[in-house]
Design a protein around this motif. Structure first.
Motif, short mmCIF file in Angstrom:
data_model
loop_
_atom_site.label_atom_id
_atom_site.label_comp_id
_atom_site.label_asym_id
_atom_site.label_seq_id
_atom_site.Cartn_x
_atom_site.Cartn_y
_atom_site.Cartn_z
N UNK A 72 43.79 48.83 23.54
CA UNK A 72 43.23 49.45 24.74
C UNK A 72 41.85 48.87 25.06
N UNK A 73 41.05 48.60 24.04
CA UNK A 73 39.73 48.01 24.26
C UNK A 73 39.87 46.64 24.90
N UNK A 74 40.81 45.85 24.40
CA UNK A 74 41.05 44.52 24.97
C UNK A 74 41.52 44.65 26.41
N UNK A 75 42.43 45.59 26.66
CA UNK A 75 42.93 45.81 28.01
C UNK A 75 41.84 46.20 28.99
N UNK A 76 40.85 46.95 28.51
CA UNK A 76 39.74 47.36 29.35
C UNK A 76 38.74 46.22 29.55
N UNK A 77 38.48 45.47 28.49
CA UNK A 77 37.46 44.42 28.54
C UNK A 77 37.92 43.17 29.29
N UNK A 78 39.22 42.91 29.27
CA UNK A 78 39.74 41.67 29.84
C UNK A 78 39.48 41.56 31.34
N UNK A 79 39.27 42.70 31.99
CA UNK A 79 39.00 42.69 33.42
C UNK A 79 37.71 41.98 33.79
N UNK A 80 36.80 41.84 32.82
CA UNK A 80 35.52 41.17 33.09
C UNK A 80 35.63 39.65 33.02
N UNK A 81 36.75 39.14 32.53
CA UNK A 81 36.96 37.69 32.46
C UNK A 81 37.62 37.23 33.76
N UNK A 82 36.84 36.61 34.63
CA UNK A 82 37.35 36.22 35.94
C UNK A 82 38.48 35.19 35.87
N UNK A 83 38.53 34.41 34.80
CA UNK A 83 39.53 33.35 34.69
C UNK A 83 40.89 33.89 34.21
N UNK A 84 40.91 35.15 33.79
CA UNK A 84 42.17 35.75 33.35
C UNK A 84 42.78 36.50 34.53
N UNK A 85 43.84 35.92 35.09
CA UNK A 85 44.49 36.55 36.24
C UNK A 85 46.00 36.37 36.13
N UNK A 86 46.61 35.77 37.17
CA UNK A 86 48.06 35.61 37.16
C UNK A 86 48.52 34.40 36.35
N UNK A 87 47.61 33.51 36.02
CA UNK A 87 47.96 32.31 35.26
C UNK A 87 48.57 32.70 33.92
N UNK A 116 36.32 41.69 39.40
CA UNK A 116 35.60 41.14 40.56
C UNK A 116 36.49 41.10 41.79
N UNK A 117 37.78 40.79 41.61
CA UNK A 117 38.70 40.75 42.74
C UNK A 117 39.06 42.14 43.23
N UNK A 118 38.79 43.13 42.39
CA UNK A 118 39.03 44.51 42.78
C UNK A 118 37.78 45.12 43.41
N UNK A 119 36.72 44.32 43.49
CA UNK A 119 35.48 44.80 44.07
C UNK A 119 34.75 45.79 43.20
N UNK A 120 34.98 45.68 41.87
CA UNK A 120 34.34 46.62 40.95
C UNK A 120 34.05 45.92 39.62
N UNK A 121 32.93 45.22 39.56
CA UNK A 121 32.59 44.46 38.36
C UNK A 121 31.59 45.19 37.47
N UNK A 122 31.23 46.41 37.82
CA UNK A 122 30.26 47.16 37.03
C UNK A 122 30.94 47.93 35.90
N UNK A 123 30.16 48.71 35.19
CA UNK A 123 30.70 49.51 34.09
C UNK A 123 31.72 50.53 34.60
N UNK A 124 31.59 50.88 35.88
CA UNK A 124 32.53 51.84 36.46
C UNK A 124 33.96 51.32 36.51
#
Length: 346
Positions: free
Chosen positions: A138-153, A218-226
């Motif tokens: 779950x921690x990885x799932x939450x943190x991975x959103x901050x890596x901009x290069x991790x997307x559909x690739x 970032x693509x979701x328009x929410x790159x903060x802690x929120x």
């Protein structure tokens, strides 16, 4: 013992119906608030539940030859249908150039490559106690959103975001599912579905893309802690909705029960129908509530058709690289032909 098998086959068939229905509804979410709400409700549970059930059936990952088996079951169909869909989209959308990128999965094919990765990831995560493995996932799932290069690739974003559900399914036992059949849980589940529907309807600004798990923050328009709190909230919501759904799945055998074994066929084949539907003028017919009930009926018929023995017999050589069902169909056809020939000549 049979009832237990019926339960999971029923589960898979009902979920694949919702997959088809959800994909057909996608065309109308911008035009109809009720449909948009229904669409989001479906997406809170249908793929998460599918992923959890897939993890439940991955308990034999440690057996000899298992990785080779799932590679044949998942990676080969992925490669084949990646090519087929590339050709299909080239002609459907009248593209000027033909593109084939094996590392950028077309549409619903992400599930195959993610499923393969989840099974590989079990080799590491299953070594530890459930509480530690699930917490890490779950921690990885939450943190991975901050890596901009991790997307559909290579479906990396969905692989990491949905892995906790797959891992949870691996740790669950049948008794956990059967405990949900108590009347108090079913009543609560019904109330939960109603509350979630009303909530999405009253707050239409909730972006459905959070339920897809395919984009960085970032693509979701929410790159903060929120953003972490938002994804955590959707994790909680999906888990509640998944187990609410499981409480309603029937345990008896029905006309569709055996077809629950053929969900992979429906998953891979329904995209051709959905994409043609989205490009056709038929969509204009669906504007009234009763017409959307018809769309649900069409989704059910399409699910029944694509999971039928006839379709799976002809599709098996492409999907499973086998011809066993086709041979059975030929033998059955010959038997029927001999039977009626005898009746006609007697």
């Amino acid at each position: 013992m049979k009832q237990r098998d019926y339960y999971f086959d029923n589960t898979k068939f009902i979920l694949i119906f919702f997959v088809v229905f959800g994909h057909l509804l996608r065309s109308f979410i911008e035009d109809n608030e009720t449909i948009y709400t229904l669409y989001k409700v479906i997406y809170t549970f249908h793929m998460p539940a599918f992923i959890l059930v897939s993890g439940f059936f991955a308990k034999g990952f440690y057996k000899k030859g298992y990785i080779k088996k799932i590679a044949k079951k998942l990676i080969l169909p992925y490669i084949i249908f990646q090519v087929i869909y590339s050709i299909f989209f080239y002609f459907l959308y009248n593209k000027g150039t033909f593109e084939l990128d094996p590392f950028n999965p077309h549409w619903s094919l992400w599930f195959l490559i993610s499923m393969f990765c989840w099974n590989i990831m079990l080799l590491f995560f299953a070594k530890y106690k459930a509480v530690y493995s699930l917490a890490a996932a779950f921690i990885i799932g939450l943190a991975v959103g901050y890596a901009d290069w991790i997307s559909n690739y290579l479906s990396l974003s969905r692989t990491f975001v949905f892995f906790p559900l797959f891992l949870l399914g691996y740790y669950l036992k049948k008794e956990h599912f059967y405990a949900l059949f108590q009347p108090k849980f079913r009543i609560s589940a019904l109330a939960i579905f109603a509350v979630v529907f009303i909530g999405f309807y009253l707050y239409p600004e909730v972006d459905y893309k959070w339920l897809l798990g395919s984009k960085p923050y970032t693509e979701m328009g929410a790159a903060s802690i929120g953003a972490v709190l938002t994804r955590l909230g959707f994790y909680v919501l999906s888990l509640i909705m998944v187990f609410s759904f499981f409480s309603f799945v029937p345990r008896k055998q029905y006309f569709f029960t055996d077809l629950g074994k053929n969900t992979l066929y429906v998953y891979l084949l329904h995209g051709f129908f959905v994409r043609v539907f989205r490009e056709s003028d038929v969509q204009g017919f669906f504007s009234k509530p009763e017409n959307f009930l018809l769309l649900a009926g069409i989704s059910l018929l399409l699910t029944l058709l694509l999971s039928s023995k006839l379709i799976t017999s002809f599709a098996q050589p492409i999907i499973e690289l086998k011809t066993s069902q086709l041979k059975k169909l030929k033998d059955r056809s010959k038997a029927y032909a001999r039977f009626y020939r005898k009746k006609l000549t007697s």
